[in-house]
Design a protein around this motif. Structure first.
Motif, short mmCIF file in Angstrom:
data_model
loop_
_atom_site.label_atom_id
_atom_site.label_comp_id
_atom_site.label_asym_id
_atom_site.label_seq_id
_atom_site.Cartn_x
_atom_site.Cartn_y
_atom_site.Cartn_z
N LEU A 40 16.02 5.79 27.93
CA LEU A 40 15.91 6.12 26.51
C LEU A 40 15.89 4.87 25.64
N ARG A 42 14.38 2.39 26.41
CA ARG A 42 13.02 1.88 26.51
C ARG A 42 12.03 2.76 25.78
N ILE A 43 11.95 4.03 26.20
CA ILE A 43 10.90 4.87 25.63
C ILE A 43 11.38 5.64 24.41
N GLY A 44 12.65 5.49 24.09
CA GLY A 44 13.20 6.23 22.97
C GLY A 44 12.88 5.62 21.62
N ASP A 45 12.34 4.42 21.61
CA ASP A 45 12.11 3.80 20.33
C ASP A 45 10.87 4.36 19.66
N LYS A 46 10.61 3.89 18.51
CA LYS A 46 9.58 4.49 17.64
C LYS A 46 8.18 4.38 18.22
N LEU B 40 10.44 12.68 18.07
CA LEU B 40 10.96 11.43 18.62
C LEU B 40 11.85 10.70 17.63
N ASP B 41 11.52 10.83 16.36
CA ASP B 41 12.40 10.23 15.37
C ASP B 41 13.78 10.87 15.41
N GLY B 44 14.83 10.63 19.68
CA GLY B 44 14.53 9.36 20.31
C GLY B 44 15.58 8.30 20.07
N ASP B 45 16.51 8.57 19.19
CA ASP B 45 17.48 7.52 18.92
C ASP B 45 18.49 7.41 20.04
#
Lengths: 142, 142
Positions: A40, A42-46, B40-41, B44-45
């Motif tokens: 997360l 890694r791929i969790g960012d915007k 994701l916003d 995704g955090d």
DNA sequence: GCCTATGGTCTCTTTTAGTAACCTTGTAGC
DNA sequence: GCTACAAGGTTACTAAAAGAGACCATAGGC
């Protein structure tokens, strides 16, 4: 909770609750070695998922990716691509043209994330209306 | 790319490439109305997924959640819970004990995200070793 | 009296994201 | 010959967000 099935909890010894109800999370390594956290981060960012999504359609050059994700800055795109490359999800190839062109593509490992990611995209599409409705309701009642 | 199948690209009119290779992303709304971005916003955090994962095992009180996610601060936990509540993924209930206790639980909508999220967790578990290996290799070659 | 626990909030500091200018090298236009 | 532009970045600066820690009201235990 404490004893019986009181809906309104009074003070209880919470350590018992913790042990009883959160085993799967307590079972995970606390921080840096937790795969979920690691992924997360890694791929969790915007931008990472959008970048992966763009490269899912085939190899692309830096500037193409940037145009596909209009509101990303060069700096953030570079950073995102470097991060994904570091984790082995994408590969970077430089061609000695003048000026040099750089192509990014998913690695075999990178392709494997598209499936779980697709499930999430589908969920997002399906539930987006419900989420927006909930959001409006929440904001209205403030 | 430009013409023929030259691996080493020369300068080309990239607009054609954009149109040809990134249609699924171009088809999505540019920013605020894109479901993927929107979701994701939210999840995704750093903390939302962990919070959802904790509440997946049942309703929990604020302090229990905090203990289940050891390195989250009160401020971040409050913020995360509020965000998830706003989007209708979790529900908040206050019980008038002294001191008051507050219980959080997944809503029906909240439960539906566990499946796609589970797929991602499984991917993370499976590929974590490969990712760490790629990372080491990348750092070694610098 | 003092410490604990509840679920937060408030302030302050540090980290991160984002913006805009610059770099290199070669070709095109004038 | 001068300016402009493209490629794929990097560098400095600024705005926003995350994180640490003290504080609050209230009640119970020692």
């Amino acid at each position: 909770m404490g004893q019986g099935e009181a809906a309104v909890t009074t003070r209880t010894s919470d350590s018992a609750i913790v042990r009883a109800t959160a085993p799967d999370l307590a079972g995970r390594p606390p921080a840096s070695d937790c795969p979920l956290r690691d992924v997360l981060d890694r791929i969790g960012d915007k931008w990472s998922t959008l970048t992966l999504g763009t490269l899912a359609s085939g190899p692309h050059r830096f500037s193409v990716v940037q145009r596909a994700i209009p509101d990303i800055s060069k700096r953030m795109l570079t950073q995102t691509l470097r991060g994904l490359e570091r984790d082995g999800l994408i590969a970077r190839a430089v061609f000695p043209t003048k000026p040099p062109s750089v192509e990014y593509r998913l690695t075999p490992l990178g392709f494997t994330i598209l499936e779980p990611l697709g499930a999430l995209v589908q969920w997002a599409d399906e539930k987006h209306a419900a989420i927006k409705a909930a959001r409006s309701a929440y904001d209205a009642s403030n």
